[in-house]
Design a protein around this motif. Structure first.
Motif, short mmCIF file in Angstrom:
data_model
loop_
_atom_site.label_atom_id
_atom_site.label_comp_id
_atom_site.label_asym_id
_atom_site.label_seq_id
_atom_site.Cartn_x
_atom_site.Cartn_y
_atom_site.Cartn_z
N ILE A 1 0.84 -1.20 0.00
CA ILE A 1 0.00 0.00 0.00
C ILE A 1 0.87 1.24 0.00
O ILE A 1 1.78 1.38 0.80
CB ILE A 1 -0.94 0.01 1.22
CG1 ILE A 1 -1.86 -1.20 1.14
CG2 ILE A 1 -1.75 1.29 1.28
CD1 ILE A 1 -2.76 -1.36 2.33
N LEU A 2 0.59 2.12 -0.94
CA LEU A 2 1.33 3.37 -1.01
C LEU A 2 0.38 4.53 -0.72
O LEU A 2 -0.68 4.64 -1.33
CB LEU A 2 1.93 3.55 -2.41
CG LEU A 2 2.87 2.44 -2.87
CD1 LEU A 2 3.34 2.72 -4.29
CD2 LEU A 2 4.07 2.32 -1.95
N ILE A 3 0.77 5.35 0.23
CA ILE A 3 -0.05 6.52 0.57
C ILE A 3 0.67 7.77 0.08
O ILE A 3 1.86 7.94 0.31
CB ILE A 3 -0.30 6.60 2.08
CG1 ILE A 3 -1.09 5.36 2.51
CG2 ILE A 3 -1.04 7.88 2.45
CD1 ILE A 3 -1.39 5.29 3.97
N CYS A 4 -0.07 8.62 -0.60
CA CYS A 4 0.55 9.82 -1.16
C CYS A 4 0.97 10.76 -0.03
O CYS A 4 0.18 11.11 0.82
CB CYS A 4 -0.41 10.53 -2.09
SG CYS A 4 0.31 12.02 -2.80
N GLY A 5 2.23 11.15 -0.07
CA GLY A 5 2.76 12.08 0.93
C GLY A 5 3.11 13.42 0.32
O GLY A 5 3.92 14.15 0.85
N LEU B 1 -4.91 3.01 9.09
CA LEU B 1 -4.69 1.78 8.32
C LEU B 1 -3.79 0.82 9.09
O LEU B 1 -4.06 -0.38 9.17
CB LEU B 1 -4.07 2.15 6.98
CG LEU B 1 -4.04 1.04 5.94
CD1 LEU B 1 -5.44 0.81 5.42
CD2 LEU B 1 -3.13 1.43 4.79
N GLU B 2 -2.74 1.37 9.67
CA GLU B 2 -1.82 0.51 10.42
C GLU B 2 -2.49 -0.08 11.67
O GLU B 2 -2.28 -1.24 12.00
CB GLU B 2 -0.57 1.31 10.81
CG GLU B 2 0.35 1.50 9.61
CD GLU B 2 1.46 2.51 9.84
OE1 GLU B 2 2.46 2.46 9.12
OE2 GLU B 2 1.31 3.37 10.74
N PRO C 1 3.26 -4.16 3.50
CA PRO C 1 3.97 -2.89 3.72
C PRO C 1 3.09 -1.68 3.40
O PRO C 1 2.35 -1.69 2.41
CB PRO C 1 5.15 -2.97 2.74
CG PRO C 1 5.12 -4.32 2.13
CD PRO C 1 3.79 -4.93 2.38
N VAL C 2 3.14 -0.70 4.29
CA VAL C 2 2.43 0.56 4.07
C VAL C 2 3.49 1.65 3.98
O VAL C 2 4.24 1.86 4.91
CB VAL C 2 1.46 0.87 5.23
CG1 VAL C 2 0.75 2.20 4.99
CG2 VAL C 2 0.45 -0.25 5.39
N GLU C 3 3.57 2.30 2.82
CA GLU C 3 4.62 3.29 2.65
C GLU C 3 4.06 4.64 2.22
O GLU C 3 3.09 4.69 1.47
CB GLU C 3 5.62 2.82 1.60
CG GLU C 3 6.55 1.77 2.14
CD GLU C 3 7.19 0.96 1.03
OE1 GLU C 3 8.40 1.00 0.93
OE2 GLU C 3 6.47 0.32 0.25
N VAL C 4 4.70 5.68 2.72
CA VAL C 4 4.33 7.02 2.26
C VAL C 4 5.26 7.36 1.10
O VAL C 4 6.48 7.25 1.22
CB VAL C 4 4.49 8.06 3.38
CG1 VAL C 4 4.22 9.46 2.85
CG2 VAL C 4 3.51 7.76 4.50
N VAL C 5 4.69 7.71 -0.05
CA VAL C 5 5.51 7.99 -1.23
C VAL C 5 5.38 9.45 -1.62
O VAL C 5 4.58 10.19 -1.05
CB VAL C 5 5.08 7.11 -2.43
CG1 VAL C 5 5.41 5.66 -2.15
CG2 VAL C 5 3.61 7.28 -2.73
N GLY C 6 6.17 9.86 -2.60
CA GLY C 6 6.07 11.23 -3.12
C GLY C 6 4.74 11.39 -3.83
O GLY C 6 3.96 10.45 -3.97
#
Lengths: 161, 619
Positions: B21-25, B41-42, B55-60
């Motif tokens: 999962i990618l969350i827009c940061g 979410l976590e 994996p949950v990540e904050v991306v650009g």
């Protein structure tokens, strides 16, 4: 805000320590001043003299750099720094109105700080958040899609911090 | 080259296996609360005991900022939009646990109401060719993710299989031109520095994105910093340099942080430092942070700033390529230019040159913002018509207003009017139209934007940012600004326009650096294309867009007025009269311009300054 003498002494000690790594190296003045501003919040004359002496750079050169770059401030800033982005996208989406309202609500003119030292109001160059225009920068935080109507709540929230 | 795009897309699908999962940061998403969505979410994953498995990540920035806070769930690539923390439950319970897509969180096409699941099908992305932005919002900024998607493979190829001359040849074949403003051929620049004499050479990445309204470099550094590092290392190899600098503006704290982390990660993997890939090549990168000066985007001023002094530009020649940082040959490329390099080296210059137009090959990232429905970064082949970017990708102008102008190239560029909507967005066409590609800022303006005020806005900017070293720029920008202020204040004379033109030419021809030479462009382009607006300010003392305070008298639009009489009761000057059944009228002689009627009219029947209604009211 006046800094207590004991506190001031501590800050100068901190600065002297921070400047150690720059001594005798070329091209370090801007980085050294950035660090000094972090310690004091702004760069009064006394701090500039201190940097000049520590790095054995003429005061005139230090001042020429401080006065050239817009991110160096020679006047105190508030606990909360409110900066309205003046990039083109923010401008066409009403940044000027926002700045006027902010000035009205805080009583601080752009570039000035309120009497209680809580807020300073300023404009900033484009922060690159154009798709969220207009943007207010509060310290390091960006507040996008800002409207004059949100300002009261925003200022109240900051006062509580 | 479309095959290259397809190839990249296929590769991506092949590499996407498990859930991720990618969350827009990006900044808009952050200001709308993406962090709270991530925490929710976590929490939800933890409650179900599956944290760590997904994996949950904050991306650009993911791209279309009107969707925020947004998230992408892989492997399907489903985009959930406008999320609230309470939506996390449904996503975990339905999508992750049972594989059922949560329809109510999907995007709907505003026009067709059709549900859109994947990013690539959204109108904002459908017509884009995301090569430079290939990783932005799709992978995290961490080096492991970058390597997984063939990151640093281009560097490996360059060091193992190519001589520096062959690398330069490849970049020349690609026809890549500088993406920061000047548009100088990149391969040619590299060649000059390679050939220059000097015991030490330097590579500088120009990340001093000072054009107001441009944010592509910030996004690339935040979302995909390793593509820039890889481009720099390859440039260092080709030019014969051992040390690189990233000069980044202090206004971008997150970009600084990401670049720092990326350098540390690359050092740890021995992709920076001594003996890279054990091929005997040494290269390292340091960061220098600007202190707020637009002129530092100019090469010689940038070098002065790295030297730790005022950012004053210097006469050229000598060019930085001959005598730059610490007096040594120095290669300066902008962020986007460097992010193109790994693709060119990995896939070959010829395939790159297949995209775009002759003389303007490859893609360009435009920062679309202003009065447009979908704002964000738009990457298209050079030569794509303006209309396609504004209307197909950007979704047109909000509130059914009319398109008035597109401003390209920031304070150095110009304004394009509606008659130029079909202009191909490439180096030559824009230059011929009196503007430039520049760094890629693209600000859309509608009928509510005053073009004289915009010219004043840009001159205010360049006048303030002029370093003061050369007289034409120092005094010229000030005089031009004074004239524009006079016109917007309603005190302009017709001969002022002539003086403006003369000053503009003087600045263009005699300023020391690019700042002064291009500062008149916003004035000249509006003066030529929107002369009517200037003349309305001068002859009729009115601002047709209703922006300039002294020239924006309110008007009642007869077809909208319901004759309710509210404005008449509110008017402190008793300037509005009328009776039930017929539209009210404002007596211009009595009106004090307080705008109260304009603000309070319940039917929005009062306009300011002019437009179509002003002409009828005039009669």
């Amino acid at each position: 805000m006046a800094v207590r003498p004991a506190k001031e002494k501590e800050l100068y000690g901190q600065l002297t320590l921070a400047l150690e790594k720059y001594k005798g190296k070329p091209g370090v003045l801007i980085a050294a001043l950035q660090e000094a501003q972090q310690v004091f919040g702004y760069l009064p004359r006394k701090v500039m003299i201190h940097v000049a002496n520590e790095l054995t750079i003429p005061l005139a050169e230090v001042y020429s750099v401080v006065s050239f770059y817009s991110l160096f401030s020679t006047v105190p800033v508030g606990v909360h720094r409110l900066e309205v982005c003046m990039g083109t996208a923010c401008y066409v989406r009403g940044a000027e109105q926002l700045l006027k309202e902010l000035q009205k609500k805080t009583g601080a003119e752009p570039g000035k700080v309120t009497a209680d030292g809580l807020f300073s109001v300023a404009t900033t160059r484009c922060v690159g958040a154009c798709s969220a225009a207009p943007v207010i920068k509060i310290g390091e935080e960006l507040h996008g899609g800002a409207t004059p109507g949100q300002l009261d709540a925003l200022l109240e929230e900051l006062k509580k911090r | 080259m479309s095959t290259l795009l397809e190839e990249l897309a296929e590769e991506r699908i092949r590499l996407e296996t498990g859930h991720r999962i990618l969350i827009c940061g990006g900044i808009p998403c952050t200001s709308l609360g993406c962090r709270k969505v991530k925490e929710a979410l976590e929490d939800e994953l933890r409650r179900r005991g599956i944290e760590g498995q997904i994996p949950v990540e904050v991306v650009g920035c993911i791209g279309d900022c009107s969707l925020g806070p947004a998230m992408i769930v892989y492997p399907e690539g489903i985009v959930y939009q406008k999320l609230k923390p309470e939506d996390a439950r449904a996503i975990v319970k339905e999508h992750l646990a049972k594989g059922r897509i949560v329809e109510k969180l999907l995007h709907r096409d505003p026009r067709t109401k059709e549900i859109i699941r994947q990013r690539e099908q959204m109108p904002f992305y459908r017509d884009q060719s995301r090569l430079v932005l290939r990783n932005c919002g799709v992978i995290s900024a961490h080096i492991d993710d970058y390597i997984k998607y063939r990151g640093y493979a281009a560097l490996a190829r360059a060091l193992a299989e190519m001589t520096p001359e062959q690398v330069i040849e490849e970049v020349k074949t690609a026809g890549l031109r500088g993406r920061g403003g000047g548009g100088f051929p990149t391969g040619r620049k590299w060649e000059i520095i390679r050939a220059a004499a000097g015991e030490e050479k330097y590579v500088i990445c120009n990340a001093d994105e000072g054009d107001p309204g441009a944010f592509m470099d910030r996004n690339i550094l935040e979302g995909d910093p390793h593509s820039v590092l890889e481009g720099m290392i390859i440039a260092g190899y080709a030019a014969g340099a051992r040390q690189g600098y990233i000069y980044v503006r202090a206004e971008y704290p997150m970009a600084v942080r990401r670049a720092r982390e990326a350098i540390a990660q690359a050092r740890e993997k021995k992709l920076l430092g001594e003996n890279i890939f054990e091929k005997g090549f040494n290269f390292d990168i340091a960061i220098r942070i600007g202190a707020g000066a637009f002129v530092c985007g100019e090469e010689t001023a940038l070098i002065s700033s790295i030297h730790g002094t005022r950012g004053d530009p210097n006469p050229r020649p000598p060019f930085p390529a001959q005598k730059g940082l610490w007096g040594m040959p120095t290669l300066i490329n902008n962020v986007e230019t460097l992010a193109n390099i790994p693709l060119i080296v990995l896939h070959g210059g010829a395939r790159f040159a297949g995209l775009g137009t002759p003389g303007s090959s490859g893609t360009k990232v435009f920062a679309l913002a202003g009065k447009v429905n979908r704002a964000g970064l738009v990457e298209v082949p050079l030569g794509t018509p303006l209309r396609k970017i504004v209307f197909d990708i950007g979704g047109g102008i909000p509130g059914d207003k009319r398109f008035k102008a597109a401003q390209t190239g920031g304070p150095s560029g110009g304004c394009l009017g509606p008659e130029l909507l079909d202009i191909p967005m490439d180096y030559r066409s824009l230059q011929e139209a009196g503007s430039m590609v520049g760094s890629g800022g693209l600000i859309i303006m509608d009928e509510d934007t005053c073009m004289v005020d915009i010219a004043r806005f840009y001159l205010d900017f360049t006048q303030d940012e002029s370093c003061g070293k050369c007289t034409p720029c120092r005094i010229g920008t000030k005089r031009m600004l004074e004239i524009l202020e006079k016109i917007t204040a309603g005190k302009g004379e017709e001969r002022d326009l002539e003086t403006l033109e003369q000053l503009a030419l003087l600045l263009k021809n005699s300023s020391l650096c690019g700042l002064g030479r291009s500062a008149p462009n916003p004035v000249l382009s509006t003066l030529h294309r929107f002369q009517d607006e200037y003349l309305a300010h001068i002859r009729e003392r009115r601002c047709p867009a209703g922006v300039c305070p002294n020239l924006s008298r309110p008007w009642i639009m007869e077809d909208k007025c319901r004759a309710c009489g509210i404005c008449s009761r509110l008017c402190p000057a008793a300037a509005i009269t009328g009776k039930k059944g017929t539209p009210y009228r404002i007596d211009p002689a009595k009106c004090i311009d307080c705008t109260k009627c304009f603000e309070e009219c319940p039917f929005d029947a009062i306009g300011r300054g002019g437009g179509v209604y002003a002409e009828t009211a005039d009669r």
